[in-house]
Design a protein around this motif. Structure first.
Motif, mmCIF file in Angstrom:
data_model
loop_
_atom_site.group_PDB
_atom_site.id
_atom_site.type_symbol
_atom_site.label_atom_id
_atom_site.label_comp_id
_atom_site.label_asym_id
_atom_site.label_seq_id
_atom_site.Cartn_x
_atom_site.Cartn_y
_atom_site.Cartn_z
ATOM 1 N N THR A 183 0.836 -1.195 0.000
ATOM 2 C CA THR A 183 0.000 0.000 0.000
ATOM 3 C C THR A 183 0.872 1.246 0.000
ATOM 4 O O THR A 183 1.807 1.359 0.780
ATOM 5 C CB THR A 183 -0.919 0.015 1.230
ATOM 6 O OG1 THR A 183 -1.742 -1.157 1.211
ATOM 7 C CG2 THR A 183 -1.806 1.250 1.223
ATOM 8 N N MET A 184 0.538 2.194 -0.886
ATOM 9 C CA MET A 184 1.261 3.452 -0.921
ATOM 10 C C MET A 184 0.611 4.435 0.051
ATOM 11 O O MET A 184 -0.608 4.567 0.085
ATOM 12 C CB MET A 184 1.251 4.046 -2.335
ATOM 13 C CG MET A 184 2.003 5.368 -2.444
ATOM 14 S SD MET A 184 1.944 6.090 -4.111
ATOM 15 C CE MET A 184 2.940 4.903 -5.013
ATOM 16 N N HIS A 185 1.421 5.117 0.838
ATOM 17 C CA HIS A 185 0.928 6.120 1.778
ATOM 18 C C HIS A 185 1.299 7.505 1.241
ATOM 19 O O HIS A 185 2.457 7.755 0.905
ATOM 20 C CB HIS A 185 1.522 5.890 3.163
ATOM 21 C CG HIS A 185 1.254 4.521 3.698
ATOM 22 N ND1 HIS A 185 0.087 4.187 4.332
ATOM 23 C CD2 HIS A 185 2.004 3.390 3.654
ATOM 24 C CE1 HIS A 185 0.118 2.901 4.679
ATOM 25 N NE2 HIS A 185 1.274 2.394 4.278
ATOM 26 N N ILE A 186 0.309 8.381 1.165
ATOM 27 C CA ILE A 186 0.494 9.683 0.521
ATOM 28 C C ILE A 186 0.103 10.786 1.498
ATOM 29 O O ILE A 186 -0.990 10.745 2.092
ATOM 30 C CB ILE A 186 -0.354 9.776 -0.760
ATOM 31 C CG1 ILE A 186 0.053 8.666 -1.732
ATOM 32 C CG2 ILE A 186 -0.213 11.154 -1.408
ATOM 33 C CD1 ILE A 186 -0.952 8.413 -2.818
ATOM 34 N N GLU A 223 -3.880 12.745 -4.911
ATOM 35 C CA GLU A 223 -3.692 11.413 -4.318
ATOM 36 C C GLU A 223 -4.019 10.325 -5.340
ATOM 37 O O GLU A 223 -3.286 9.335 -5.474
ATOM 38 C CB GLU A 223 -4.581 11.258 -3.081
ATOM 39 C CG GLU A 223 -4.372 9.935 -2.364
ATOM 40 C CD GLU A 223 -5.633 9.405 -1.699
ATOM 41 O OE1 GLU A 223 -5.516 8.435 -0.924
ATOM 42 O OE2 GLU A 223 -6.725 9.916 -1.973
ATOM 43 N N ALA A 224 -5.111 10.520 -6.073
ATOM 44 C CA ALA A 224 -5.520 9.516 -7.057
ATOM 45 C C ALA A 224 -4.471 9.367 -8.163
ATOM 46 O O ALA A 224 -4.154 8.251 -8.599
ATOM 47 C CB ALA A 224 -6.866 9.891 -7.658
ATOM 48 N N ARG A 282 -1.357 7.642 -6.685
ATOM 49 C CA ARG A 282 -1.645 6.231 -6.447
ATOM 50 C C ARG A 282 -1.711 5.445 -7.758
ATOM 51 O O ARG A 282 -1.372 4.260 -7.812
ATOM 52 C CB ARG A 282 -2.956 6.092 -5.671
ATOM 53 C CG ARG A 282 -3.088 4.776 -4.913
ATOM 54 C CD ARG A 282 -4.306 4.788 -4.019
ATOM 55 N NE ARG A 282 -4.191 5.740 -2.938
ATOM 56 C CZ ARG A 282 -3.444 5.571 -1.852
ATOM 57 N NH1 ARG A 282 -2.719 4.461 -1.717
ATOM 58 N NH2 ARG A 282 -3.403 6.483 -0.913
ATOM 59 N N ALA A 283 -2.162 6.133 -8.836
ATOM 60 C CA ALA A 283 -2.277 5.468 -10.142
ATOM 61 C C ALA A 283 -0.952 5.425 -10.895
ATOM 62 O O ALA A 283 -0.885 4.865 -11.992
ATOM 63 C CB ALA A 283 -3.317 6.189 -10.989
ATOM 64 N N ARG A 300 4.483 11.372 -9.116
ATOM 65 C CA ARG A 300 5.176 10.957 -7.896
ATOM 66 C C ARG A 300 5.085 12.032 -6.823
ATOM 67 O O ARG A 300 4.939 11.746 -5.643
ATOM 68 C CB ARG A 300 6.657 10.681 -8.227
ATOM 69 C CG ARG A 300 7.523 10.279 -7.032
ATOM 70 C CD ARG A 300 7.219 8.890 -6.540
ATOM 71 N NE ARG A 300 8.122 8.501 -5.452
ATOM 72 C CZ ARG A 300 8.010 7.367 -4.757
ATOM 73 N NH1 ARG A 300 7.038 6.522 -5.057
ATOM 74 N NH2 ARG A 300 8.852 7.082 -3.793
ATOM 75 N N PRO A 346 4.675 10.512 -1.533
ATOM 76 C CA PRO A 346 4.745 9.302 -0.702
ATOM 77 C C PRO A 346 5.359 9.599 0.664
ATOM 78 O O PRO A 346 6.302 10.373 0.777
ATOM 79 C CB PRO A 346 5.644 8.370 -1.519
ATOM 80 C CG PRO A 346 5.537 8.869 -2.929
ATOM 81 C CD PRO A 346 5.380 10.352 -2.812
ATOM 82 N N GLU A 405 4.829 4.513 6.261
ATOM 83 C CA GLU A 405 3.638 3.777 6.690
ATOM 84 C C GLU A 405 3.078 4.376 7.986
ATOM 85 O O GLU A 405 3.824 4.760 8.885
ATOM 86 C CB GLU A 405 3.986 2.309 6.914
ATOM 87 C CG GLU A 405 2.789 1.448 7.285
ATOM 88 C CD GLU A 405 3.159 -0.019 7.436
ATOM 89 O OE1 GLU A 405 2.264 -0.806 7.791
ATOM 90 O OE2 GLU A 405 4.323 -0.366 7.196
#
Length: 333
Positions: free
Chosen positions: A3-6, A154-155, A158-159, A163, A198, A201
């Motif tokens: 999972t990427m945390h942004i 964010e979208a 995440r896609a 970056r 990014p 966690e």
């Protein structure tokens, strides 16, 4: 799949040098506001709990023609909006220790842009010297602009389409405010910028919620008096519908609670877990009423309205910045 945390990497703020205090308004204008206040019918306390909180907060300001505002910043006549935005953006990038080569996405929310019917974000892109491949877009989210920018960025991150994103918000309403109107002291000028990307966690955006009430769209916007923005005459930022304005104000507590609880429901946290509350501050009571109604009793907060007025989409980044500067916002909150 990992999972990427942004989350937010930095915040930059630019506030114009000129401070306009309440004594700037002519005495005869302020006198007319007091007379208007005296003629208002005294409304009884409503039965609805949220509306009653708003009513009680407004009672405390009945004798204040400036609506709780004390001073605000004003952009100079020879400064462009893009110059304000660039100053905030450069400070945010410097704080995050990133270069123009790192920015893949630029989203800009100017409340009063230098030009219309054009993507004014492209001018900021040029001033900052960003890469041609940096996706650049102007959005019109007004007071909700920062949250909408964050969700879009964010979208895209995440896609894998970006970056690192630079989100910029500005307000220069002083240029189109009718200064004989009692709401004119409520707004200030300035710009904010937020770098997101990014993060580790357990950090970053944990939950979000957006809601829309399209019935209240004809409330407050830029137009010619009694006409459309494209009609002859000077443009002004005006309350267009007193009825919709009253409905909008009355709905603030419930809308705040439902969106806050909706965002928290996407996480493992509840209202009593919130350490810091950053609220839109369109009035001096906006934060306290919404915080109380949402049950965020233990959350710290920062007040900005009395000193800066409402900066529309720049309000939340400004509150977060002030919270950091005052030591109210801590790691792991």
């Amino acid at each position: 799949v990992e999972t990427m945390h942004i989350g937010i990497l930095s915040i930059g703020v630019f506030l114009p040098d000129e401070i306009r205090r309440n004594d700037w308004w002519p005495e005869d204008v302020v006198k007319s506001w007091r007379e208007r206040i005296a003629k208002r019918p005294k409304a009884p306390a409503p039965d609805d709990e949220g509306e009653r909180l708003v009513w009680a907060a407004k009672q405390e300001l009945l004798d204040d023609p400036f609506g709780g505002s004390l001073e605000r910043r004003v952009i100079s006549p020879d400064m462009s909006v893009v110059e304000m935005e660039a100053a905030a953006a450069q400070r945010a990038m410097s704080e995050a220790s990133i270069s123009i080569e790192d920015i893949d996405l630029l989203l800009v929310q100017p409340t009063v842009p230098d030009r219309i019917t054009t993507n004014v974000a492209c001018e900021l892109h040029h001033v900052l010297g960003l890469r041609k491949s940096c996706f650049t877009l102007t959005i019109e989210g007004v007071c909700n602009g920062f949250q909408q920018q964050f969700t879009l960025a964010e979208a895209m991150i995440r896609a894998g389409r970006a970056r690192c994103a630079l989100l910029v918000q500005s307000c220069s309403l002083s240029r189109i405010l009718p200064y004989d109107q009692p709401y004119s002291p409520l707004f200030g000028d300035g710009a904010t910028a937020v770098v997101i990307g990014p993060v580790a966690e357990g950090r970053g955006l944990l939950g979000a919620e957006h809601q829309t009430n399209g019935q209240l769209n004809s409330t407050l916007y830029t137009t010619t008096p009694g006409g459309h923005w494209f009609d002859e005459g000077a443009l002004q930022y005006r309350f267009v519908s007193a009825e919709n304005s009253a409905k909008m104000v009355a709905s603030i507590p419930e809308m705040a609670r439902s969106t806050i609880h909706g965002a928290l429901a996407r996480t493992s946290f509840g209202p009593m877990d919130v350490d810091f509350y950053a609220s839109h501050q369109a009035t001096p009571w906006y934060r306290s009423v919404s915080q109380t109604f949402a049950g965020l009793e233990r959350a710290r907060h920062a007040e900005t309205f009395a000193s800066y007025g409402s900066l529309i989409s720049a309000n939340l980044p400004l509150v977060l910045f002030v919270g950091l500067e005052r030591g109210l916002l801590h790691d792991d909150d």
